[in-house]
Design an enzyme around this catalytic site. Structure first.
Site, PDB file in Angstrom:
ATOM      1  N   ASP A   1       0.879  -1.278  -0.141  1.00  0.00           N
ATOM      2  CA  ASP A   1       0.135   0.101  -0.014  1.00  0.00           C
ATOM      3  C   ASP A   1       0.810   1.352   0.047  1.00  0.00           C
ATOM      4  O   ASP A   1       2.002   1.298   0.356  1.00  0.00           O
ATOM      5  CB  ASP A   1      -0.897  -0.087   1.393  1.00  0.00           C
ATOM      6  CG  ASP A   1      -1.902  -1.150   1.192  1.00  0.00           C
ATOM      7  OD1 ASP A   1      -2.300  -1.797   0.089  1.00  0.00           O
ATOM      8  OD2 ASP A   1      -2.466  -1.478   2.165  1.00  0.00           O
ATOM      9  N   ARG A   2       0.439   2.434  -0.258  1.00  0.00           N
ATOM     10  CA  ARG A   2       1.065   3.510  -0.557  1.00  0.00           C
ATOM     11  C   ARG A   2       1.747   4.022   0.796  1.00  0.00           C
ATOM     12  O   ARG A   2       2.862   4.369   0.649  1.00  0.00           O
ATOM     13  CB  ARG A   2       0.202   4.773  -1.214  1.00  0.00           C
ATOM     14  CG  ARG A   2       0.837   5.952  -1.016  1.00  0.00           C
ATOM     15  CD  ARG A   2      -0.161   7.107  -1.532  1.00  0.00           C
ATOM     16  NE  ARG A   2       0.377   8.567  -1.552  1.00  0.00           N
ATOM     17  CZ  ARG A   2       1.121   9.143  -2.110  1.00  0.00           C
ATOM     18  NH1 ARG A   2       1.711   8.586  -3.211  1.00  0.00           N
ATOM     19  NH2 ARG A   2       1.575  10.319  -1.858  1.00  0.00           N
TER      20      ARG A   2
END
Length: 295
Positions: free
Chosen positions: A135-136
């Site tokens: 995830d970012r």
């Protein structure tokens, strides 16, 4: 000159060329691309078709075609923390706040953008093949294949449970060591959020408590997490489900007073190299912004 991915191996016994190629895990889709998109299959330096009979000690060389860059992916040039690199892989240590691939909200500045720029600087005729995605706002180890064939082999390894990842996180409350086996699916009211739901996909996370502590006047737990499956937001959803959301994870109920991203880092990545069969293992320490929370 563009550096095309090439495999070479020696035949051990008499068989059809296509049978020898299949022993190296080359999919029919990749074989079709080799045939029609500019690749080559050579036996002892001479181009042959797959019906050719090879014998022991013949040398097969497979030259893979140039790969088209994925639509919407533009090369960018910036610093990457490369942990490992060979002809097949890149393993990088991704910082938080960097997307793995571009999105509508973040169309540039992703790992994929910078890796494509890096490939072009090195003359590699490949697009970006993400093997393990983060995830970012999650930091840590991330694996990228340099060729569609390597990506295919690693996808098979993942399906067989042979790519091992461990994470460390700081979660709310006093967690317990346990195995969480609960299906995960998309939440009906959101295009982003996931939840535990009985019609979801099988998901399995192991939780091991490293130590307990206090943060901002509240109990927290430093935990190590082992993924046995790779569902979207799996760790975040599972920990929230058992009442211990990740600190900083506002999407799943985590406290954001101290940090504004989920306190999650991929610390370990282990897999067998599909070409050399060597077991590769990589480690990454918690970044300072997370380790400071534990002091």
């Amino acid at each position: 000159m563009e550096n095309r991915f090439t495999l070479q191996f020696e035949v051990q016994q008499e068989m059809l060329l296509r049978e020898a190629i299949a022993l190296w895990g080359i999919s029919k889709r990749t074989l079709t691309a080799i045939k029609f998109d500019g690749g080559e299959i050579l036996v002892n330096g001479v181009e042959r078709n797959v019906r050719h009979v090879v014998v022991a000690s013949d040398i097969i060389t497979i030259v893979f075609p140039l790969e088209d860059v994925s639509d919407g992916l533009t090369p960018q040039y910036g610093e990457l923390t490369i942990v490992y690199e060979d002809e097949a892989f890149l393993v990088i240590d991704k910082p938080a706040y960097m997307s793995t691939i571009p999105s509508r909200e973040h169309p540039d500045g992703s790992v994929a953008n910078f890796v494509l720029g890096y490939f072009q600087q090195k003359g590699l005729a490949s697009t970006v093949h993400i093997v393990t995605r983060l995830d970012r706002d999650t930091s840590g180890l991330l694996c990228i294949a340099k060729n569609r064939h390597i990506h295919h082999l690693m996808s098979v390894a993942q399906q067989q449970g042979n790519v091992h990842r461990q994470y460390e996180a700081i979660v709310s409350g006093e967690a317990i060591s346990q195995s969480i086996v609960e299906p995960i699916g998309r939440k009906e009211t959101s295009i982003i959020e996931r939840e535990v739901r009985q019609d979801g996909q099988f998901a399995h996370t192991d939780v091991e408590v490293i130590k307990y502590g206090r943060l901002n006047g509240c109990n927290v737990s430093h935990v190590r997490l082992t993924l046995h499956t790779g569902r979207t937001h799996q760790i975040r959803v599972h920990m929230a489900y058992v009442g211990h959301p990740l600190v900083g994870d506002g999407l799943y109920g985590g406290d954001q007073q101290v940090i504004n991203r989920q306190a999650l880092h991929c610390v370990s990545l282990t897999f067998q190299h599909p070409l050399t069969k060597e077991v590769l293992s990589f480690c990454s320490e918690l970044p300072q912004e997370l380790s400071n929370l534990l002091k």
